[in-house]
Design a protein around this motif. Structure first.
Motif, PDB file in Angstrom:
ATOM      1  N   THR A   1      45.894  18.832   2.621  1.00  0.00           N
ATOM      2  CA  THR A   1      46.813  19.947   2.297  1.00  0.00           C
ATOM      3  C   THR A   1      45.821  20.552   1.014  1.00  0.00           C
TER       4      THR A   1
ATOM      5  N   ILE B   1      50.983   8.827   4.541  1.00  0.00           N
ATOM      6  CA  ILE B   1      50.143  10.523   3.980  1.00  0.00           C
ATOM      7  C   ILE B   1      49.149  11.210   3.377  1.00  0.00           C
TER       8      ILE B   1
ATOM      9  N   ILE C   1      55.867  22.506   4.521  1.00  0.00           N
ATOM     10  CA  ILE C   1      55.050  21.093   4.296  1.00  0.00           C
ATOM     11  C   ILE C   1      55.602  19.363   3.478  1.00  0.00           C
TER      12      ILE C   1
ATOM     13  N   LEU D   1      52.034  11.728  12.426  1.00  0.00           N
ATOM     14  CA  LEU D   1      53.187  10.879  11.253  1.00  0.00           C
ATOM     15  C   LEU D   1      54.046  10.817  11.584  1.00  0.00           C
TER      16      LEU D   1
ATOM     17  N   THR E   1      47.339  12.917   4.476  1.00  0.00           N
ATOM     18  CA  THR E   1      47.452  14.613   4.747  1.00  0.00           C
ATOM     19  C   THR E   1      48.281  15.314   3.607  1.00  0.00           C
ATOM     20  N   LYS E   2      48.614  14.595   2.483  1.00  0.00           N
ATOM     21  CA  LYS E   2      48.438  14.955   1.449  1.00  0.00           C
ATOM     22  C   LYS E   2      46.963  15.988   0.456  1.00  0.00           C
TER      23      LYS E   2
ATOM     24  N   LEU F   1      56.989  15.598   4.325  1.00  0.00           N
ATOM     25  CA  LEU F   1      56.054  14.552   4.247  1.00  0.00           C
ATOM     26  C   LEU F   1      56.756  13.683   3.471  1.00  0.00           C
ATOM     27  N   GLU F   2      57.675  14.367   2.454  1.00  0.00           N
ATOM     28  CA  GLU F   2      58.661  13.083   1.562  1.00  0.00           C
ATOM     29  C   GLU F   2      59.793  12.407   2.788  1.00  0.00           C
TER      30      GLU F   2
ATOM     31  N   LEU G   1      50.009  16.361  10.280  1.00  0.00           N
ATOM     32  CA  LEU G   1      51.637  16.501  10.337  1.00  0.00           C
ATOM     33  C   LEU G   1      51.964  15.257  11.441  1.00  0.00           C
TER      34      LEU G   1
ATOM     35  N   SER H   1      58.290  10.982   5.702  1.00  0.00           N
ATOM     36  CA  SER H   1      57.419  10.422   6.612  1.00  0.00           C
ATOM     37  C   SER H   1      57.779   8.690   5.790  1.00  0.00           C
TER      38      SER H   1
END
Length: 313
Positions: free
Chosen positions: A199, A192, A181, A166, A195-196, A185-186, A163, A188
């Motif tokens: 996660t 991503i 989270i 980002l 990161t997704k 993320l939406e 995170l 950034s």
């Protein structure tokens, strides 16, 4: 990389519950009551296990750790929710937002593991009663608890690291009442995908695997209980498992709804499901164990009686 003509976002705007007008004071009072009840209930369990002579078994030691994680969890989320309710929304710095999510993740991972260990404890107590004291030594209990908390801190710092890398360049509005989270993320403007992926790789097994292990454990437990000839012993065995099983269903049900099935639902529905996770489980855990457990009820009654008999000099 962020383009030069784009503004780098350093704060997020949490919408909270929106413009509630006069209802915000009613909601604030409700959340405040929930906050006080959750803190008091979990703190009471921790203290009772620490000082209660009849609460020295591994089950209660693990329960005190579960209450500790709920105490930290509530202290991390509820004060911000109270502030957002009165203010009708508010800004939060990115680093504070990430820190809030970090502690949220630590408590979530630790609780998942503790609930799994508590089911194993019930398995040994019921299915291997003659070996219980040999297996569940205090040294093993400390090692298990240390492993649960360490795993929570380590896995959460991995997510925090992803995170932190980002970049955010607008918009800055999160339709939620805490930093989770998904909504972050939406916003950034970075890539991503990694990161997704991380996660998903961490969150899905942490919800599914403990639930599967707990289910398998309770299948063995119920098979053993059904073989007990005495109805009194059978009822006692069921009662020792019912509290934990109720908490497991409530906790993993709300957790799966938010983090596994959430892509299929809207943001407002996610917020409503999050309320169950944020508000209900921290209160229900101590209530369920207090109301359904004779030892804890006895300890509460004993210390209330002792306090009532104190006399000032």
């Amino acid at each position: 990389m962020v383009a030069k003509n784009q503004t780098v976002v350093t704060e997020f705007l949490l919408l909270g519950f929106g413009d509630l007008h006069d209802l915000k004071f009613l909601l604030f009072a409700f959340l405040l009551i929930i906050y006080v009840m959750a803190l008091t209930g979990n703190a009471l369990v921790i203290v009772l296990v620490m000082i209660g002579q009849n609460l020295r078994s591994p089950m209660y030691f693990f329960l005190s750790q579960l209450s500790l994680s709920e105490f930290l969890f509530t202290s991390n989320i509820l004060p911000g929710m109270l502030w957002l309710t009165l203010a009708g929304g508010g800004k939060i710095s990115i680093i504070r937002c990430f820190s809030q999510f970090y502690l949220l993740a630590v408590c979530t991972v630790t609780q998942c593991l503790l609930l799994t260990i508590m089911s194993f404890d019930r398995y040994v107590a019921i299915c291997k009663p003659l070996h219980y004291t040999i297996i569940m030594t205090f040294g093993l209990q400390l090692q298990i608890v240390t492993l649960c908390w360490s795993t929570g801190f380590i896995l959460s710092i991995v997510l925090f690291g992803f995170l932190y890398r980002l970049e955010f360049c607008g918009p800055d509005t999160i339709n939620h009442f805490y930093c989770d989270i998904g909504p972050v993320l939406e916003l950034s403007c970075s890539d991503i995908s990694s990161t997704k992926l991380v996660t998903s790789m961490l969150s899905t097994p942490l919800v599914v695997c403990p639930f599967v292990l707990i289910t398998a454990t309770y299948i063995s437990i119920f098979n053993t209980i059904l073989k007990i000839s005495s109805s009194i012993r059978r009822q006692k065995a069921f009662s020792t498992c019912s509290s934990h099983l109720t908490v497991v269903c409530l906790y993993f049900g709300s957790l799966a709804s938010i983090y596994i099935f959430s892509p299929k639902i809207g943001s407002n529905t996610k917020k409503n499901l999050s309320l169950i996770y944020i508000l209900v489980t921290p209160i229900f855990n101590p209530l369920i164990y207090s109301l359904r457990n004779q030892d804890i009820r006895g300890a509460i009654t004993k210390y209330i009686h002792l306090i009532g008999t104190w006399q000032l000099p």
